[in-house]
Design a protein around this motif. Structure first.
Motif, PDB file in Angstrom:
ATOM      1  N   ALA A 154       0.835  -1.210   0.000  1.00  8.05           N
ATOM      2  CA  ALA A 154       0.000   0.000   0.000  1.00  8.05           C
ATOM      3  C   ALA A 154       0.867   1.257   0.000  1.00  8.05           C
ATOM      4  O   ALA A 154       0.557   2.229  -0.697  1.00  8.05           O
ATOM      5  CB  ALA A 154      -0.941  -0.006   1.206  1.00  8.05           C
ATOM      6  N   LEU A 155       1.959   1.239   0.749  1.00  7.20           N
ATOM      7  CA  LEU A 155       2.855   2.388   0.772  1.00  7.20           C
ATOM      8  C   LEU A 155       3.539   2.576  -0.578  1.00  7.20           C
ATOM      9  O   LEU A 155       3.694   3.705  -1.044  1.00  7.20           O
ATOM     10  CB  LEU A 155       3.888   2.241   1.890  1.00  7.20           C
ATOM     11  N   ALA A 156       3.933   1.482  -1.216  1.00  5.70           N
ATOM     12  CA  ALA A 156       4.539   1.577  -2.546  1.00  5.70           C
ATOM     13  C   ALA A 156       3.542   2.175  -3.536  1.00  5.70           C
ATOM     14  O   ALA A 156       3.909   3.015  -4.365  1.00  5.70           O
ATOM     15  CB  ALA A 156       5.005   0.199  -3.024  1.00  5.70           C
ATOM     16  N   ASP A 157       2.297   1.759  -3.439  1.00  7.80           N
ATOM     17  CA  ASP A 157       1.269   2.245  -4.361  1.00  7.80           C
ATOM     18  C   ASP A 157       1.023   3.750  -4.225  1.00  7.80           C
ATOM     19  O   ASP A 157       0.598   4.392  -5.180  1.00  7.80           O
ATOM     20  CB  ASP A 157      -0.053   1.499  -4.137  1.00  7.80           C
ATOM     21  N   ARG A 158       1.283   4.318  -3.051  1.00  5.90           N
ATOM     22  CA  ARG A 158       1.005   5.744  -2.843  1.00  5.90           C
ATOM     23  C   ARG A 158       2.270   6.579  -2.634  1.00  5.90           C
ATOM     24  O   ARG A 158       2.188   7.760  -2.289  1.00  5.90           O
ATOM     25  CB  ARG A 158       0.029   5.940  -1.688  1.00  5.90           C
ATOM     26  N   ALA A 159       3.444   5.997  -2.858  1.00  6.69           N
ATOM     27  CA  ALA A 159       4.704   6.721  -2.641  1.00  6.69           C
ATOM     28  C   ALA A 159       4.753   8.002  -3.478  1.00  6.69           C
ATOM     29  O   ALA A 159       4.319   8.029  -4.621  1.00  6.69           O
ATOM     30  CB  ALA A 159       5.876   5.824  -2.982  1.00  6.69           C
ATOM     31  N   SER A 160       5.291   9.048  -2.882  1.00  2.00           N
ATOM     32  CA  SER A 160       5.338  10.339  -3.575  1.00  2.00           C
ATOM     33  C   SER A 160       6.746  10.727  -4.033  1.00  2.00           C
ATOM     34  O   SER A 160       6.899  11.653  -4.816  1.00  2.00           O
ATOM     35  CB  SER A 160       4.785  11.431  -2.668  1.00  2.00           C
ATOM     36  N   VAL A 161       7.775  10.025  -3.573  1.00  2.00           N
ATOM     37  CA  VAL A 161       9.155  10.310  -3.938  1.00  2.00           C
ATOM     38  C   VAL A 161       9.719   9.127  -4.720  1.00  2.00           C
ATOM     39  O   VAL A 161       9.522   7.981  -4.335  1.00  2.00           O
ATOM     40  CB  VAL A 161      10.015  10.590  -2.687  1.00  2.00           C
ATOM     41  N   GLY A 162      10.408   9.419  -5.811  1.00  3.45           N
ATOM     42  CA  GLY A 162      11.011   8.357  -6.607  1.00  3.45           C
ATOM     43  C   GLY A 162       9.998   7.547  -7.398  1.00  3.45           C
ATOM     44  O   GLY A 162      10.158   6.346  -7.597  1.00  3.45           O
ATOM     45  N   LYS A 163       8.957   8.228  -7.871  1.00  2.00           N
ATOM     46  CA  LYS A 163       7.879   7.527  -8.572  1.00  2.00           C
ATOM     47  C   LYS A 163       8.350   6.837  -9.861  1.00  2.00           C
ATOM     48  O   LYS A 163       7.641   6.009 -10.394  1.00  2.00           O
ATOM     49  CB  LYS A 163       6.739   8.486  -8.899  1.00  2.00           C
ATOM     50  N   ASP A 164       9.533   7.194 -10.348  1.00  4.82           N
ATOM     51  CA  ASP A 164      10.061   6.574 -11.549  1.00  4.82           C
ATOM     52  C   ASP A 164      10.815   5.268 -11.264  1.00  4.82           C
ATOM     53  O   ASP A 164      11.294   4.607 -12.180  1.00  4.82           O
ATOM     54  CB  ASP A 164      11.011   7.540 -12.269  1.00  4.82           C
ATOM     55  N   ALA A 165      10.929   4.866 -10.004  1.00  6.95           N
ATOM     56  CA  ALA A 165      11.700   3.671  -9.631  1.00  6.95           C
ATOM     57  C   ALA A 165      11.112   2.429 -10.281  1.00  6.95           C
ATOM     58  O   ALA A 165       9.900   2.196 -10.244  1.00  6.95           O
ATOM     59  CB  ALA A 165      11.707   3.512  -8.113  1.00  6.95           C
TER      60      ALA A 165
END
Length: 185
Positions: free
Chosen positions: A170-181
């Protein structure tokens, strides 16, 4: 300094299969965007993992390597990142000291914030330990917002729960930094 070589037997991706052990999981993030004495950042990160065992840190699960633009300055070289779940007899403070010693052995020099680095090792979580332990804040205060941390963690332990209640996935799905990872295999 003799350059430690990569562990040729290391698996590329090992999921954490003990779902009942996630509450006790010790999570370490690795990153590099300056290969230093190594051929490339992947080789540097593999060599760092090989050093873990000699320091009393056993890797029990590991993500694939993920590439992302440098943050906050995308004109810096891109990062290669990954996450491991480890077992160790070191307590949180001692583990941080060991991680700092490994960083220094790999040429890490602390200077400007977010500058390129040969090796960045962050203690993301130490089981369910929370709070400020004499300057060591657990879980890592910014990890939950970073796709280059939560993405690799979700890859190996999607059900890991942040103390705030959300899973790694869930945290990965909403991450705001490094979205291009993205995983590099």
């Amino acid at each position: 300094m003799e350059k430690p070589g990569p562990d040729k037997t290391a698996a590329r991706f090992v999921p954490f299969t003990r779902a009942d052990g996630l509450d006790d999981a010790i999570v370490v993030a690795l990153g590099s965007n300056d290969c230093g004495a190594w051929r490339d950042c992947r080789e540097a990160l593999e060599a760092a993992l090989a050093r873990f065992r000699a320091e009393g840190i056993d890797v029990v699960a590991r993500s694939s390597w993920w590439r992302s633009a440098a943050w906050p300055d995308p004109t810096d070289p891109p990062f290669l990142n990954g996450v491991v779940i480890v077992q160790t007899a070191h307590g949180p403070q001692d583990l941080m000291a060991v991680l700092a010693r490994i960083e220094a052995a790999f040429g890490r020099r602390r200077g400007a914030a977010n500058a390129p680095r040969t090796l960045d090792l962050d203690l993301i979580a130490y089981g369910r330990t929370t709070g400020d332990l004499d300057g060591l804040i657990l879980p890592h205060p910014r990890a939950a917002d970073r796709l280059f941390v939560m993405g690799p963690l979700a890859e190996i332990a999607p059900g890991w729960r942040h103390p705030a209640g959300k899973t790694a996935q869930a945290l990965a799905d909403r991450a705001s930094v490094g979205k291009d990872a993205t995983p590099q295999g």
